[in-house]
Write a protein that holds these residues in place. Structure first.
Motif, mmCIF file in Angstrom:
data_model
loop_
_atom_site.group_PDB
_atom_site.id
_atom_site.type_symbol
_atom_site.label_atom_id
_atom_site.label_comp_id
_atom_site.label_asym_id
_atom_site.label_seq_id
_atom_site.Cartn_x
_atom_site.Cartn_y
_atom_site.Cartn_z
ATOM 1 N N ALA A 75 145.325 101.076 15.582
ATOM 2 C CA ALA A 75 144.537 101.624 16.681
ATOM 3 C C ALA A 75 145.373 101.800 17.929
ATOM 4 O O ALA A 75 145.167 102.713 18.705
ATOM 5 C CB ALA A 75 143.349 100.713 16.971
ATOM 6 N N MET A 76 146.320 100.926 18.119
ATOM 7 C CA MET A 76 147.191 101.052 19.277
ATOM 8 C C MET A 76 148.610 101.232 18.752
ATOM 9 O O MET A 76 149.327 100.252 18.567
ATOM 10 C CB MET A 76 147.080 99.825 20.170
ATOM 11 N N PRO A 77 148.997 102.424 18.459
ATOM 12 C CA PRO A 77 150.315 102.626 17.876
ATOM 13 C C PRO A 77 151.407 102.231 18.847
ATOM 14 O O PRO A 77 151.192 102.183 20.063
ATOM 15 C CB PRO A 77 150.358 104.125 17.578
ATOM 16 N N PRO A 78 152.555 101.971 18.319
ATOM 17 C CA PRO A 78 153.650 101.566 19.193
ATOM 18 C C PRO A 78 154.196 102.761 19.950
ATOM 19 O O PRO A 78 153.738 103.894 19.814
ATOM 20 C CB PRO A 78 154.683 101.020 18.215
ATOM 21 N N GLY A 152 161.001 110.579 15.593
ATOM 22 C CA GLY A 152 159.748 111.172 15.117
ATOM 23 C C GLY A 152 158.655 110.138 15.083
ATOM 24 O O GLY A 152 158.778 109.054 15.634
ATOM 25 N N SER A 153 157.573 110.474 14.456
ATOM 26 C CA SER A 153 156.445 109.560 14.426
ATOM 27 C C SER A 153 156.811 108.304 13.648
ATOM 28 O O SER A 153 157.231 108.374 12.495
ATOM 29 C CB SER A 153 155.247 110.240 13.781
ATOM 30 N N PRO A 154 156.659 107.157 14.241
ATOM 31 C CA PRO A 154 157.060 105.943 13.540
ATOM 32 C C PRO A 154 156.052 105.572 12.453
ATOM 33 O O PRO A 154 154.883 105.911 12.532
ATOM 34 C CB PRO A 154 157.089 104.909 14.659
ATOM 35 N N GLN A 155 156.539 104.861 11.494
ATOM 36 C CA GLN A 155 155.683 104.390 10.420
ATOM 37 C C GLN A 155 155.779 102.871 10.378
ATOM 38 O O GLN A 155 156.859 102.317 10.238
ATOM 39 C CB GLN A 155 156.102 104.983 9.090
ATOM 40 N N LEU A 156 154.645 102.251 10.499
ATOM 41 C CA LEU A 156 154.604 100.801 10.558
ATOM 42 C C LEU A 156 154.108 100.236 9.238
ATOM 43 O O LEU A 156 153.220 100.820 8.615
ATOM 44 C CB LEU A 156 153.659 100.359 11.675
ATOM 45 N N HIS A 239 160.235 96.279 21.426
ATOM 46 C CA HIS A 239 158.971 96.550 20.722
ATOM 47 C C HIS A 239 159.287 97.013 19.304
ATOM 48 O O HIS A 239 160.181 97.827 19.077
ATOM 49 C CB HIS A 239 158.192 97.631 21.473
ATOM 50 N N TYR A 240 158.533 96.484 18.344
ATOM 51 C CA TYR A 240 158.717 96.857 16.925
ATOM 52 C C TYR A 240 157.927 98.152 16.674
ATOM 53 O O TYR A 240 156.692 98.158 16.662
ATOM 54 C CB TYR A 240 158.192 95.725 16.048
ATOM 55 N N VAL A 241 158.626 99.268 16.458
ATOM 56 C CA VAL A 241 157.955 100.574 16.374
ATOM 57 C C VAL A 241 157.834 101.071 14.935
ATOM 58 O O VAL A 241 156.940 101.841 14.612
ATOM 59 C CB VAL A 241 158.686 101.629 17.221
ATOM 60 N N SER A 242 158.758 100.702 14.096
ATOM 61 C CA SER A 242 158.663 101.118 12.701
ATOM 62 C C SER A 242 159.486 100.146 11.878
ATOM 63 O O SER A 242 160.062 99.199 12.418
ATOM 64 C CB SER A 242 159.157 102.555 12.510
ATOM 65 N N LEU A 243 159.508 100.378 10.602
ATOM 66 C CA LEU A 243 160.185 99.450 9.705
ATOM 67 C C LEU A 243 161.640 99.279 10.119
ATOM 68 O O LEU A 243 162.399 100.251 10.199
ATOM 69 C CB LEU A 243 160.101 99.974 8.264
ATOM 70 N N ASP A 244 161.996 98.033 10.425
ATOM 71 C CA ASP A 244 163.366 97.655 10.770
ATOM 72 C C ASP A 244 163.865 98.350 12.030
ATOM 73 O O ASP A 244 165.068 98.563 12.190
ATOM 74 C CB ASP A 244 164.332 97.960 9.609
ATOM 75 N N GLN A 245 162.980 98.741 12.904
ATOM 76 C CA GLN A 245 163.422 99.422 14.108
ATOM 77 C C GLN A 245 162.754 98.816 15.336
ATOM 78 O O GLN A 245 161.526 98.726 15.411
ATOM 79 C CB GLN A 245 163.109 100.919 14.032
ATOM 80 N N LEU A 246 163.615 98.423 16.267
ATOM 81 C CA LEU A 246 163.151 97.869 17.537
ATOM 82 C C LEU A 246 163.507 98.844 18.647
ATOM 83 O O LEU A 246 164.565 99.472 18.624
ATOM 84 C CB LEU A 246 163.826 96.522 17.813
ATOM 85 N N VAL A 247 162.629 98.962 19.599
ATOM 86 C CA VAL A 247 162.848 99.875 20.718
ATOM 87 C C VAL A 247 162.701 99.071 22.005
ATOM 88 O O VAL A 247 161.753 98.309 22.163
ATOM 89 C CB VAL A 247 161.837 101.034 20.674
ATOM 90 N N ALA A 248 163.668 99.258 22.892
ATOM 91 C CA ALA A 248 163.585 98.593 24.182
ATOM 92 C C ALA A 248 162.605 99.343 25.071
ATOM 93 O O ALA A 248 162.698 100.563 25.225
ATOM 94 C CB ALA A 248 164.959 98.563 24.845
ATOM 95 N N VAL A 249 161.665 98.617 25.605
ATOM 96 C CA VAL A 249 160.623 99.224 26.436
ATOM 97 C C VAL A 249 160.809 98.756 27.862
ATOM 98 O O VAL A 249 160.981 97.559 28.117
ATOM 99 C CB VAL A 249 159.221 98.819 25.928
#
Lengths: 330, 185
Positions: A75-78, A152-156, A239-249
């Motif tokens: 509901a609250m995507p990264p 692109g669109s992340p997949q969690l 922030h964890y945005v997708s599989l094995d991927q962290l993004v600095a916010v």
């Protein structure tokens, strides 16, 4: 010409065909035809049924939708890394003493009299940066937005529990390992054993980090102390945005993730109620601070301002809002 | 019921295994054969160009009626159904013969048998020759009305057209036959 009478025509027709006699084996031929028809009925029906079943099967295969392998986004995507230009208006954060209405409480840990200034959600978008290859520095001095291009669109993956467990970043219920290598932060995910490397501007050693599921989406956010200078500590939020991927916010313009008092300015933040509250204080005498507490929430666009409140804090009499209060981080 | 020549009763074991409908169809078929086979062959002989095909057409009609016996709603009308099947098969046969005649040379005639001798008598009848010169629908209307002795309504049902059409076809066919037979007299 005399007309042909019907009776005469009937007589002529009857006489014409009167000589025809049926063949003696006519009935036997009929019986043979019936037996032949009966003998072929079962194979023909069987074959027809098989052909019909094959056609139905082909039709079902043709019209059946292909199984979707898309992951349903929460509901609250990264944060969705995007390319954008920061608008040149930073006046979305209200100033103390503005055209606000009186309210009770400071909305944060600050005590004393408070003036609440409701704000509409600002059009500004927070800065997000991909973990690779370059990550914008998250020090207080680097609050300027950076332009990044996301994959692109992340997949969690699907989290096992909400909120996430202790030190669980990838939502598998198992703690993940965080280590530092120079200015690179290395996170080993327990879900698949993959290692993510996030370059940061600087990282304090020994490592001071905490995993806190701020937005309670089942994936823990990683807070890492990056600097400690002049009595103020700086932090990076991953922030964890997708599989094995962290993004600095990074928070919106004008706000920093830090804690401490330096002269007449101070900053601090806390995690509460699925939000991140950043308190920024300014003072004339170093003891009485006007505090602006900005409440940020995770949205698809990143950290978005939800609310803002102002208050007055006198140090050291009141409890200081200029500290970090997120999980085990202090 | 008359005894059918060449009829062999079905073996008891097989008879027990068959359904009531099949047994009913067998009995009805035997009755229909005994009473109407000859007249149906003669009816087909009047409708077809080749008298030698008439028995084949009628036998095929019996086989089809037997196969569709379970679907017959009113089995008292089995004769009408059988007659209509004969007319339809005669039409199909004529259509196929026309196509075949367009694309294949006519084979040399074989030695005549006794049956073919009887057929040749039919072929030589003036009324048959005149009848074959009529258009198909006029021929059907004349044969059904004046040989099969069917009412206009029954003929219309068999031909698949209205009663008015049957009247028109019959009238024109009768006039044409009068002219042709007058010339032959």
């Amino acid at each position: 010409m005399s007309a042909l009478e019907p009776d005469e025509l009937t007589r002529l027709l009857t006489e014409a065909v009167e000589t025809i006699r049926p063949s003696p084996d006519a009935y036997r031929q009929i019986q043979a035809g019936i037996a032949r028809r009966r003998r072929w009925r079962l194979p023909v029906f069987t074959l027809g049924g098989m052909v019909m079943a094959a056609l139905i099967g082909l039709a079902v295969v043709a019209i059946r939708p292909s199984p979707s392998n898309q992951v349903v986004e929460p509901a609250m995507p990264p944060v969705m890394p995007t390319t954008f230009a920061e608008p040149s208006r930073a006046a979305t954060v209200p100033v103390p003493g503005g055209t606000g209405r009186s309210g009770s409480g400071g909305g944060g840990s600050a005590s004393g009299s408070a003036t609440r200034a409701p704000t509409s959600p600002p059009p500004t978008r927070p800065t997000t940066s991909a973990s690779s290859p370059s990550v914008a520095a998250t020090s207080p001095q680097s609050s300027a937005p950076s332009i990044t291009t996301g994959p692109g669109s992340p997949q969690l993956p699907t989290p096992v529990a909400k909120p996430a467990g202790v030190n669980d970043i990838d939502g598998d219920g198992q703690p993940d390992t965080v280590a530092v290598d120079g200015t690179n932060l290395r996170v080993k995910f327990s879900r698949d054993g993959q290692l993510a490397q996030v370059p940061l501007g600087s990282i304090t050693t020994p490592l001071n980090s905490a995993v806190v599921d701020i937005d309670a989406d089942g994936f823990g956010e990683l807070l890492v102390q990056t600097q400690a200078a002049n009595g103020t500590k700086s932090y990076a939020l991953l922030h964890y945005v997708s599989l094995d991927q962290l993004v600095a916010v990074t928070p919106p313009s004008g706000l920093t993730l830090g804690a401490g008092v330096h002269g007449n300015s101070a900053v601090g933040f806390r995690c509460a109620d699925k939000t991140l509250q950043i308190s920024k204080g300014s003072s004339n005498d170093g003891t009485q601070f006007n505090v602006i507490t900005t409440t940020l929430a995770f949205t698809p666009d990143g950290l978005t301002v939800q609310d803002s409140a102002s208050s007055t804090v006198r140090l050291p009499a009141d409890s200081s809002p200029f500290v970090v209060s997120c999980g085990a981080l202090s | 019921m008359t005894v059918v020549e060449g009829w062999r009763p079905v073996p008891a074991r097989s008879d027990a295994a068959r359904s009531d409908v099949a047994r009913d169809a067998d009995a009805a078929l035997t009755a229909l054969y005994s009473e109407h086979y000859r007249s149906l062959v003669r009816l087909a002989a009047l409708l077809l160009d080749d008298v030698g095909l008439c028995e084949e057409v009628v036998q095929d009609a019996y086989i089809r009626v037997h196969g569709a016996w379970g679907r017959l709603q009113d089995r008292d009308k089995a004769l009408a159904y059988l007659r209509q099947t004969v007319v339809n098969l005669a039409r199909s046969t004529l259509r196929r013969r026309l196509v075949a005649l367009k694309h294949a040379p006519k084979p040399m005639p074989d030695a005549a048998s006794a049956e073919e001798g009887a057929y040749s008598l039919v072929e030589r009848a003036a009324v048959i020759q005149a009848l074959r010169e009529l258009p198909r629908r006029q021929r059907e209307a004349v044969v059904l009305r004046y040989y099969a002795d069917m009412s206009e309504a029954d003929a219309a049902a068999v031909m698949g057209c209205s009663i008015g059409s049957v009247k028109a076809y019959t009238s024109r066919g009768l006039s044409a036959l009068s002219g042709k037979l007058e010339g032959l007299r």
